[in-house]
Design an enzyme around this catalytic site. Structure first.
Site, mmCIF file in Angstrom:
data_model
loop_
_atom_site.group_PDB
_atom_site.id
_atom_site.type_symbol
_atom_site.label_atom_id
_atom_site.label_comp_id
_atom_site.label_asym_id
_atom_site.label_seq_id
_atom_site.Cartn_x
_atom_site.Cartn_y
_atom_site.Cartn_z
ATOM 1 N N GLU A 228 0.743 -1.117 0.052
ATOM 2 C CA GLU A 228 -0.378 0.063 -0.356
ATOM 3 C C GLU A 228 0.677 1.215 0.194
ATOM 4 O O GLU A 228 0.936 1.739 0.389
ATOM 5 C CB GLU A 228 -0.920 0.197 1.195
ATOM 6 C CG GLU A 228 -2.260 -1.052 1.598
ATOM 7 C CD GLU A 228 -2.953 -0.740 1.984
ATOM 8 O OE1 GLU A 228 -2.939 0.208 2.144
ATOM 9 O OE2 GLU A 228 -3.710 -1.680 2.428
ATOM 10 N N HIS B 277 -2.119 -1.575 10.740
ATOM 11 C CA HIS B 277 -1.424 -3.199 10.697
ATOM 12 C C HIS B 277 0.075 -2.804 11.429
ATOM 13 O O HIS B 277 0.452 -1.700 11.614
ATOM 14 C CB HIS B 277 -1.190 -3.333 9.105
ATOM 15 C CG HIS B 277 -2.414 -4.622 8.589
ATOM 16 N ND1 HIS B 277 -2.665 -5.304 8.134
ATOM 17 C CD2 HIS B 277 -2.417 -3.597 7.537
ATOM 18 C CE1 HIS B 277 -2.872 -5.067 6.417
ATOM 19 N NE2 HIS B 277 -3.392 -3.807 6.992
#
Length: 685
Positions: free
Chosen positions: A389, A669
Site C-alpha cells: 500500500e 497493521h
C-alpha cells in the site's frame, strides 16, 4: 534488465512530467476537498473538546475554496490526462534505484546506506532477516477511511523508524546458569573490558576481543567489589600489588605466583578473556568476575569482514556496511554514572533477547524450535523489506529517500496506470508494492492480477518477483535467493478470487525461477545455487476465520511453510493478529511502539485493539467488548518460506519470528519479521 527509468527515453520522461504538472493541481485539490469531509477520530475528539477551534474554522473556510479552485483546474487536468494516459501504456512496470553507501556519514555514526558484502559462502551457512509491513500510504482522502491522515508526514516517519530500528546494534544476552537470570553490573563491566564485535546469528557465544582504551570507558564498578567499594589491595584496583589479601584466587593470603591471572587482568598485553577461567573451558557460576553468568553480544549493523567480490557488475557491492562508531557509542551508554544500571539505559530502550545459550545447532523443541517475540523495534541487521500500500507517488519518493539511507537497492513505483496491463479496466493506482534490499538485485518481474473486483479493481494489485545475490561459492557459483512480494484481493467474501490469485502466484513464480535460473553470461556454465525462496505480503485472509477456509487449505501451504501455523484453521498459541482496530489508533494506550507492545502482550488488550474473525456475536465497535473471543486476532500479514528442495543437502530453518509495533500510530497493521538460517549440510574444515 532492471529499469532505472520509467520510460525508455528522456523525451518521454519529460512529457510524462509535463502531463502530470497539468493533472496534479486538480488531483491535489480533489484530495484535500474529500479529506476535509472525512475527519479522523483524533480530529473529531479535538473538535468536540473545542468546537470553536481554528481547526473547525479552517475547514469551513477551506472547503468552499478548494471547490472553486478544483472547478478552475479541471480544463488543465483534462488536457494533461489526454497526454498522461497514452504515455503510461508504455511505462515500465517498476523503478529500480541504487544508492551507494555514504561512507562519510557512516564514519560519523550516521545511518547510511549499508550494502552487504558478497562474501564467499561459508560451509556452515548464513542467516538472513526479512520484514513485511502494510503502511497504508494511500492518498490522504482515501487513507482517512482507515482513520489515518497526513500521508506525506507518515511516509517520512515510517522510513525513519524502519531504518533506525534496523540500523541499531543487535543485543543478545547469553545466560550460562539455568537458575540465575539476573543481570548484574559486573556483566556490564565485563562487556566494557571485552569490547564488542559483530556476530552472525549462527554464533552461539560471543568471543571476547581486545580493545584499546579509546574504545571503552573505565570500569564503573569493580567485579570483585560489587558493592561499589574500593580497596587498596584489590587486584583489580591495584594491579601492581604482589601480595593482595583481596585476590579471589588467593583468599588465604598466600604468596601469589608472578603469573597470577587476576593480577594480569588489567595488563594491556594480557588476554581479554576472564582471568579466573583462562584455563577452563566454560565459566563457572562462582566466578567473582562473572557473578551472574551472563555475557552480552552486540551485533553491529555491518557486514562480515571478507575479501571484495571479484568481477561483480554492481557498484557498491563490496566494502564495510557501517563504521563501528555508532555501536561503540551505544555501548558507552550502557554504563551508569554511579556504577549501577540506570533504569532508562539504552538496554531498556532496545528490546533485548534473553535466552539460554544453545548447544551446538540444536533448537529448543519445547518452544517451537525458535525464538518468537513482540518487539517495539524492527530487527537489527534487517536484510530485506517488503512494503504494501505504497500508493501515493509523493509519499513513495519521501519513503524511498529515507530507506536508501539503510537499503542501497530499492524497487518502487511497482505496477501500471491507465488501461494497459492486466485487463481493460482503468487503473488509478499502482500495485503499492515496494522492495528494499541490502543485497544486489539481479532481476525483477511484475505481474498484475487480472481478476480484481469492486474497489480493488481500481489498483493494479499483483506480484513482484525479485532475484538477489547473497554470496558466491568456492566454485565461483553465484548464491542467490528469490523473494516474492504481493498484496491479494481485499474484499471480504471473495475467497475464490484470492485462491485464483494464489494459483497465479505459484505459476508465475515457477516461470520466473526457470527464466532466471542461469547466468546472463553465456560463457559461464555453472548454475546458480538457490539459498532461499520467500513469500512476503498482505494476503488479506487469516488462518482462523470460517469464511477463509478455502484459502487456508490452498496448496500454497504445502509448498511453503508458515512458521505461525499449526494447520488449516489453527495457529500456534503465540501467533498474533496483525490487523488493528482503526477506531483505537489514537488512544493513549497504543500511541507509541512501547505502549502498543505492552497492550499486545496482554490478552485483554489484544481483544480491545485487534480485529478478530467475524462471528454471529460480532458487534460494530470492538472497544469494551465483553464476549469471549477465540484466538489472538486476524493474522493477514505473512512470511512464508521453502524448507527444502532449493539445493541438494541445503535446508532453510527459522531462527526468530517477531511481531513489530514500531509503526504505532502510522498504520493500521502490525509488521512482521523473520530471520532464516540457511544451512548447507557441510562441515567447516
Amino acid at each position: 534488465v532492471l529499469y532505472t527509468s520509467p520510460y525508455p527515453s528522456a523525451l518521454l520522461s519529460c512529457l510524462s512530467r509535463l502531463s502530470w504538472a497539468f493533472v496534479f493541481p486538480c488531483y491535489w485539490l480533489l484530495d484535500r476537498l474529500l479529506a476535509s469531509c472525512v475527519p479522523t477520530s483524533l480530529e473529531k475528539r479535538r473538535r468536540s473538546q473545542d468546537p470553536c477551534s481554528f481547526l473547525v474554522l479552517g475547514v469551513l473556510i477551506s472547503t468552499p475554496l478548494y471547490l472553486v479552485l478544483l472547478l478552475a483546474s479541471l480544463p488543465f487536468a483534462f488536457l494533461g490526462f489526454l497526454l498522461w494516459a497514452p504515455l503510461h501504456s508504455i511505462r515500465k512496470p517498476y523503478l529500480y534505484s541504487h544508492q551507494k553507501p555514504d561512507k562519510h556519514g557512516a564514519e560519523q555514526g550516521v545511518a547510511a546506506g549499508t550494502a552487504a558484502t558478497l562474501t564467499e559462502w561459508r560451509p556452515q551457512g548464513r542467516s538472513f532477516c526479512f520484514g513485511s509491513a502494510n503502511i497504508c500510504l494511500l492518498p490522504d482522502s482515501l487513507a482517512r477511511f482507515n482513520n489515518l491522515a497526513d500521508t506525506q508526514r507518515r511516509a517520512r516517519e515510517v522510513g525513519k523508524r524502519i531504518r533506525n530500528g534496523a540500523n541499531r546494534p543487535q543485543i543478545k544476552i547469553y545466560i550460562d546458569s539455568p537458575t540465575n537470570t539476573s543481570i548484574s553490573a559486573a556483566s556490564f563491566c565485563s562487556l566494557a573490558t571485552q569490547g564488542f564485535r559483530r556476530t552472525s546469528s549462527l554464533d552461539h557465544r560471543p568471543e571476547p576481543t581486545v580493545t584499546t582504551e579509546s574504545e571503552t570507558e573505565a570500569l564503573t564498578e569493580c567485579p570483585v567489589h560489587p558493592s561499589g567499594g574500593t580497596s587498596s589491595d584489590c587486584p583489580i584496583h591495584n594491579t601492581g600489588a604482589q601480595n593482595s589479601a583481596g585476590c579471589p584466587l588467593h583468599p588465604n593470603g598466600e604468596e601469589h605466583a608472578p603469573d597470577c591471572p587476576v593480577q594480569q587482568f588489567a595488563d594491556s598485553n594480557a588476554s581479554s578473556e576472564c582471568p579466573v577461567h583462562s584455563n577452563i573451558t566454560q565459566n563457572s557460576e562462582d566466578c567473582p568476575l562473572h557473578p551472574s553468568g551472563v555475557q552480552i553480544s552486540i551485533t553491529s549493523p555491518d557486514s562480515e569482514p571478507a575479501d571484495a567480490e571479484k568481477g561483480n557488475h554492481q557498484d557498491g557491492d563490496t566494502g564495510s556496511l557501517e563504521s563501528r562508531t555508532a555501536s561503540r557509542e551505544s555501548l558507552v551508554r550502557f554504563h551508569a554514572a554511579d556504577g549501577g544500571i540506570s533504569p532508562n539505559n539504552t538496554l531498556s530502550q532496545h528490546r533485548t533477547s534473553v535466552f539460554k545459550r544453545p548447544v551446538g545447532r540444536k533448537r529448543r523443541h519445547g518452544d517451537d524450535g525458535f525464538d518468537h517475540e513482540i518487539s517495539a523495534f524492527f530487527p537489527a541487521n534487517l536484510d530485506f523489506l517488503c512494503l504494501q500500500e505504497v500508493f501515493d507517488r509523493r509519499a513513495t519518493n519521501r519513503l524511498r529517500r529515507q530507506l536508501h539511507r539503510y537499503f542501497p537497492y530499492v524497487l518502487s513505483d511497482v505496477g501500471r496506470y491507465g488501461w494497459k496491463g492486466c485487463c481493460s479496466r482503468f487503473k488509478f493506482l499502482n500495485s503499492g508494492l515496494l522492495l528494499a534490499s541490502r543485497y544486489p538485485i539481479l532481476d525483477a518481474r511484475y505481474e498484475c492480477f487480472p481478476n480484481g473486483r469492486s474497489e480493488d479493481a481500481l489498483a493494479a494489485k499483483g506480484v513482484l518477483f525479485a532475484k538477489v545475490q547473497v554470496g558466491r561459492s568456492a566454485q565461483e557459483q553465484r548464491v542467490v535467493g528469490y523473494i516474492t512480494c504481493t498484496h491479494l484481493h481485499a474484499v471480504e467474501g471473495d475467497s475464490s478470487v484470492r485462491c485464483e490469485q494464489l494459483d497465479l502466484l505459484l505459476e508465475w513464480g515457477s516461470e520466473f525461477r526457470r527464466a532466471t535460473s542461469g547466468s546472463p553470461d553465456e560463457e559461464k556454465v555453472l548454475e546458480d545455487q538457490v539459498a532461499f525462496d520467500v513469500i512476503l505480503g498482505d494476503l488479506n485472509f487469516d488462518n482462523c476465520s470460517s469464511e477463509d477456509k478455502l484459502e487456508q487449505q490452498h496448496s500454497l501451504f504445502t509448498q511453503y511453510k508458515d512458521p505461525c501455523r499449526l494447520g488449516p484453521g489453527e495457529d500456534k498459541p503465540w501467533a498474533l493478529g496483525t490487523l488493528l482496530d482503526t477506531s483505537g489508533l489514537y488512544d493513549d494506550e497504543v500511541s507509541s511502539p512501547e505502549s502498543l507492545q505492552k497492550v499486545m502482550e496482554n490478552e485483554e488488550g489484544r481483544k480491545e485493539y485487534l480485529v478478530f474473525p467475524a462471528s454471529k456475536n460480532h458487534c460494530p465497535s470492538q472497544k469494551g467488548r465483553k464476549i469471549p473471543l477465540k484466538g489472538n486476532g486476524r493474522r493477514i500479514d505473512y512470511i512464508l518460506y521453502r524448507e527444502e528442495g532449493l539445493q541438494q543437502d541445503w535446508k532453510v530453518d527459522i531462527e526468530e519470528f517477531s511481531f513489530i509495533t514500531q509503526l504505532a500510530g502510522l498504520t493500521d497493521h502490525l509488521s512482521v519479521a523473520a530471520r532464516l538460517v540457511v544451512s548447507t549440510g557441510e562441515e567447516e574444515s
